[in-house]
Design a protein around this motif. Structure first.
Motif, short mmCIF file in Angstrom:
data_model
loop_
_atom_site.label_atom_id
_atom_site.label_comp_id
_atom_site.label_asym_id
_atom_site.label_seq_id
_atom_site.Cartn_x
_atom_site.Cartn_y
_atom_site.Cartn_z
N LEU A 1 -1.29 -83.01 72.52
CA LEU A 1 -1.41 -81.78 72.43
C LEU A 1 -0.94 -81.01 71.27
CD1 LEU A 1 -2.43 -79.38 74.38
CD2 LEU A 1 -0.20 -79.17 75.12
N LEU A 2 0.53 -81.35 70.70
CA LEU A 2 0.96 -81.08 69.63
C LEU A 2 0.34 -81.21 68.39
CD1 LEU A 2 4.91 -81.69 70.35
CD2 LEU A 2 3.73 -79.50 70.14
N GLY A 3 -0.39 -82.30 68.20
CA GLY A 3 -1.13 -82.98 67.40
C GLY A 3 -2.26 -82.07 67.29
N VAL A 4 -2.61 -81.55 68.13
CA VAL A 4 -4.13 -80.83 68.20
C VAL A 4 -3.86 -79.28 67.74
CG1 VAL A 4 -5.87 -79.58 69.76
CG2 VAL A 4 -5.17 -82.09 70.25
N PHE A 5 -2.78 -78.72 68.07
CA PHE A 5 -2.22 -77.46 67.73
C PHE A 5 -2.06 -77.60 66.18
CE2 PHE A 5 -0.82 -76.32 72.00
CZ PHE A 5 -1.78 -75.30 72.13
N GLY A 6 -1.30 -78.79 65.83
CA GLY A 6 -1.22 -78.94 64.41
C GLY A 6 -2.57 -78.99 63.31
N ALA A 7 -3.44 -79.73 64.16
CA ALA A 7 -4.80 -79.83 63.47
C ALA A 7 -5.30 -78.62 63.24
CB ALA A 7 -5.46 -80.60 64.08
N ALA A 8 -5.28 -77.75 64.47
CA ALA A 8 -6.02 -76.40 64.36
C ALA A 8 -5.32 -75.64 63.39
CB ALA A 8 -5.71 -75.61 65.55
N ALA A 9 -3.74 -75.62 63.06
CA ALA A 9 -3.25 -74.89 62.07
C ALA A 9 -3.63 -75.25 60.80
CB ALA A 9 -1.67 -75.16 62.10
N VAL A 10 -3.91 -76.64 60.40
CA VAL A 10 -4.32 -77.28 59.18
C VAL A 10 -5.50 -76.32 58.78
CG1 VAL A 10 -5.14 -79.20 57.89
CG2 VAL A 10 -2.89 -79.42 59.57
N ILE A 11 -6.31 -76.35 59.85
CA ILE A 11 -7.89 -76.16 59.40
C ILE A 11 -7.73 -74.55 59.32
CG2 ILE A 11 -10.43 -75.97 60.12
CD1 ILE A 11 -9.18 -78.69 59.34
N ILE A 12 -7.40 -73.77 60.35
CA ILE A 12 -7.52 -72.41 60.28
C ILE A 12 -6.48 -71.61 59.38
CG2 ILE A 12 -6.75 -70.21 61.61
CD1 ILE A 12 -8.07 -72.07 64.05
N GLY A 13 -5.22 -72.13 58.98
CA GLY A 13 -4.41 -71.94 58.18
C GLY A 13 -5.00 -71.84 56.63
N SER A 14 -5.61 -73.03 56.60
CA SER A 14 -6.35 -73.11 55.23
C SER A 14 -7.48 -72.26 55.02
CB SER A 14 -6.78 -74.76 55.00
OG SER A 14 -5.75 -75.56 55.09
N ALA A 15 -8.10 -72.17 55.90
CA ALA A 15 -9.42 -71.27 56.00
C ALA A 15 -8.95 -69.77 56.04
CB ALA A 15 -10.28 -71.17 57.08
N MET A 16 -7.86 -69.07 56.33
CA MET A 16 -7.20 -67.91 56.16
C MET A 16 -7.11 -67.73 54.46
SD MET A 16 -7.90 -66.10 58.66
CE MET A 16 -6.92 -64.65 58.70
#
Lengths: 499, 308
Positions: A283-298
């Motif tokens: 679960l932590l990895g999934v949140f981390g992955a979302a952060a990588v993608i969404i943070g970069s996109a922002m």
């Protein structure tokens, strides 16, 4: 309860110095004459660097952790400080980042003794003490005190400019950080209620039902994630880190968010037997992955440099959370795993690169009077050293070789391939591409010759450019460490669930 | 039976006041509700025999926080209480529910008998020279926590100061006071303040062997300073004053000084040489009381608002 009896190691006094030196520095700042303030702060930070290097040398030469029993009391009744391999490495890393930041910040806040310099130097030393305690603390409540110290030092830095927007950003940060504190403290209470001890070593050796431990670590991780700005609890970070003065942003992004992350690392790797951690770590990895993608996109969409750099922090912190599934799911001893070293390298490379990036952003702002990326053409002519700093830091952020960022991401990919976890491979690769996208948005115009000469508002000070450049160079140099698990990082780890 | 009725009443009152505070129509009413809530909680802790917690709740939870909220409320323009957005309320509700669930887990889950360090705390208490086990925890076993918490309070004060205007840096906190016009407050303050100071000192002194101690005593002393200030009897000091800064630093300096002296004299940082435990702890407590009282009073006084 007598499991893991500790004793003060020879030379353990340095751990006391790691806490006491910055605190004495804070007290002196307010008692000396205004002209001496910056020198007191600088002296304390240099002494702190000496202490951190001494700890690192002792740990690596003896291949054993350094410990100190405060007041001579044995845990769990008393408090111990204990620097294992990773604590020693991170202490040295933080101390190394802090000195160039101080050189950069000297004279940046107007007359010494005024509001902004007094608050900045006080809080910088408080962050130093708090991080040292977080790295070597062995007691969950002692770590809570360190977290409070860190929070109360970080929040005033955000609103140092005193504008309406930064006050709002600081208030929002405070709300997130205090909610995190409450959740962490709740977990501490659950653990004490169930096991009657808060000592990490004692807790790691507990056998029997661990329902309370799982519940407590879940609650505490949520609180620490809010303080670390893990997606979706990242909303406070961009305005806070973009609104602080550059020297403060550098410390907030490079070091402060890593403090709460480090405690989460301790909880998961020290206290949880790996087989109990699988679902949660995914679960932590999934949140981390979302952060990588969404943070970069922002970050790709920002018009202003400081906000872009702040969103990049959200993304780069995401990588850190991939360590949980990769390190705990490898089947090997977690601290000898490739992912463990990858996480440590990512934390350090990001610290150096991001501090350099924020400091360079501040210099750009001073040189041309704004940080609108669309108007960066010709920047390379005006501030070549600063653009070089941004280039080197960017190489590490997007993970091109040779750089610390490359080594970290390469080892992470190796770990993911080794475990056959192709979905993490996709995330790491996509994050690298997106990072390339947002850093080229800065670098391409900066290197493009201007159509008409770009107006220079103020000449940049070479000393300050050099401080930022030094940090960027270190981010690159980390890339020359061997690409393999680093034995130093496994020294003195308490293996959860081991007999 | 009598006790059960009393406890039940306190429990109902706690929940009732909490609900009333949440529903309160305006800021002032909510703050009054919050202070009342603190007082009822104090009663609850007393009934549980946790006198140290009760004292702290009364002094810091209800008292000091109540005054800060009252001042903040007075400063914000009176406006119809803004309802938080639906999303914000759901988030706050969920967080509160999570905390409540966690707290009930602590009460309901622990194994019987609950593991605790209380025995060990008592076992070693004699070697600290103290009679109050909580004093032993705060000043001996976990003295490092206490030391750093004092630094946290100091940082909180600097954080409050950081919110003032540049032009006012080093000046006095709060607005200039109008000259006292007689009336009840100055008279009340003249009577209460001397008594309050004596009680504050007593609470610190007795803390070595009975419930009490520096934090609670310092809060009471700070409250007396605030009362005297509100009555116009004393002025808040200029924050650039050297004497004030030494006053603030004295507690942490004495604490860390005695702590460091422990390395050569007693073999460890924050260890006390045998036979000198109690006198040294008392010296630290007195110095900390003075500094903490100044810190707390100045945190309540707020950022500087007058040019030096």
């Amino acid at each position: 309860m007598s499991a893991g009896l500790l004793a003060t190691s020879p030379g353990g006094d340095v751990l006391v110095a790691a806490i006491v030196v910055p605190v004495i520095g804070i007290l002196l700042l307010w008692l000396v004459r205004p002209r001496a303030v910056e020198w007191v702060a600088l002296a304390a930070l240099l002494a702190n660097l000496g202490v951190a290097v001494a700890v690192l040398r002792t740990v690596s030469s003896s291949a054993a952790p350094v410990a100190y029993l405060i007041g001579g009391w044995q845990p769990p009744l008393g408090l111990a400080l204990r620097a294992d391999g990773i604590a020693a490495v991170f202490m040295a890393m933080a101390a190394t980042v802090l000195v160039p930041v101080a050189i950069y910040a000297r004279g940046a806040f107007g007359a010494p003794g005024e509001r902004r310099p007094m608050v900045f130097w006080t809080m910088l030393l408080a962050i130093t003490a708090a991080l040292n305690l977080i790295f070597c603390g062995q007691d969950l409540f002692n770590l809570y005190v360190a977290l409070e110290l860190l929070t109360f030092a970080a929040v005033p830095l955000v609103s140092l400019d005193g504008s309406r927007e930064t006050l709002k950003a600081a208030l929002r940060y405070l709300v997130f950080a205090l909610a995190g504190s409450v959740l962490y403290l709740l977990g501490v209470a659950i653990i004490y209620g169930a096991y009657g001890t808060l000592d990490l070593i004692g807790l790691a050796s507990i056998r029997g039902p661990d329902g309370a431990l799982l519940l407590a670590i879940g609650v505490m991780t949520a609180g620490l994630a809010a303080k670390t700005a893990l997606f979706p609890l990242h909303l406070w970070l961009p305005p806070a880190h973009a609104g602080a003065p550059p020297a403060a942003s550098a410390v907030l992004s490079a070091l402060v968010v890593k403090g709460s992350f480090f405690i989460a690392l301790r909880l998961w790797f020290d206290l949880l037997p790996p087989e109990r951690a699988v679902a949660g770590s995914t679960l932590l990895g999934v949140f981390g992955a979302a952060a990588v993608i969404i943070g970069s996109a922002m970050a790709l969409r920002q018009a202003r440099l400081k906000l872009l750099v702040a969103y990049s922090t959200v993304a780069q912190l995401g990588y850190l959370f991939l360590v949980f599934p990769l390190g705990l799911g490898s089947g090997a001893a977690p601290f000898e795993s490739t992912a463990w070293t990858a996480g440590a390298l990512q934390l350090m490379a990001h610290a150096f690169a991001k501090a350099a990036m924020f400091m360079a952003a501040g210099l750009v702002y001073e040189a041309i009077g704004h940080d609108r990326i669309a108007e960066f053409r010709g920047l390379g002519r005006i501030a070549p050293l600063t653009v070089l700093t941004m280039t080197l830091a960017s190489i590490s952020l997007m993970g091109l070789p040779p750089s610390g960022g490359f080594s970290a991401k390469w080892l992470m990919l190796t770990a993911a391939f080794g475990e056959g976890a192709w979905w993490w491979v996709l995330v790491i690769a996509a994050g690298g591409l997106l990072a390339a996208g947002y850093v080229f948005r800065i670098l391409v115009p900066a290197f493009t010759p201007p159509e008409e000469p770009i107006a220079r508002v103020k000449p940049v000070v070479v000393r300050r450019e050099a401080a930022a450049l030094a940090l960027a160079v270190i981010a690159i140099l980390i890339g020359f460490l061997p690409l393999a698990p680093w034995p130093l990082l496994a020294i003195g780890r308490i293996a959860a669930g081991a007999p | 039976m009598m006790g059960l009725v009393l406890d039940g009443g306190i429990a109902l009152l706690t929940i009732g006041i909490a609900a009333w505070t949440i529903r309160a129509g305006d800021d002032f009413a909510a703050v009054v509700g919050f202070v009342a809530y603190g007082l009822v909680l104090t009663l609850a802790w007393t009934r549980l025999g946790a006198y140290d917690v009760a004292l702290t709740e009364a002094a810091i939870g209800g008292g000091a926080t109540g005054v800060i909220l009252m001042r903040a409320g007075a400063r914000v323009k009176p406006a119809p209480a803004a309802r938080a957005s639906r999303r914000a309320r759901i988030i706050v509700g969920a967080l509160s529910a999570a905390v409540a669930a966690g707290l009930s887990a602590i009460v309901l889950l622990p194994p019987q008998p609950a593991p605790s360090l209380a025995l060990e705390v008592r076992e070693h208490l004699a070697s600290t020279g103290l009679g109050n086990p909580i004093g032993g925890v705060l000043m001996a076993y976990r003295a490092a926590d206490t030391f750093l918490e004092t630094v946290v309070v100091l940082l909180a004060l600097f954080g409050v100061w950081s919110l003032g205007r540049d032009a006012h840096w080093g000046g006095r906190p709060g607005p200039a006071l109008r000259p006292a016009e007689g009336g009840a407050l100055p008279l009340f303050a003249r009577v209460l303040v001397p008594a309050g100071i004596v009680i504050g000192i007593y609470i610190v002194w007795v803390g070595a062997d009975a419930p009490g101690g520096k934090f609670q005593g310092a809060t009471l002393l700070a409250a007396m300073a605030i009362l005297a200030g509100m009555a116009g009897l004393v002025q808040a000091p200029a924050t650039a004053g050297r004497r004030l800064r030494w006053l603030l630093a004295a507690g942490p300096i004495v604490f860390v000084g005695i702590g460091l002296a422990g390395i050569p004299l007693a073999g460890a940082f924050l260890a006390y040489p045998p036979g000198f435990e109690k006198p040294l702890i008392l010296v630290i407590e007195v110095a900390l009381t003075v500094s903490l009282a100044a810190m707390l009073a100045l945190i309540v006084a707020g950022p500087t608002e007058r040019a030096p």
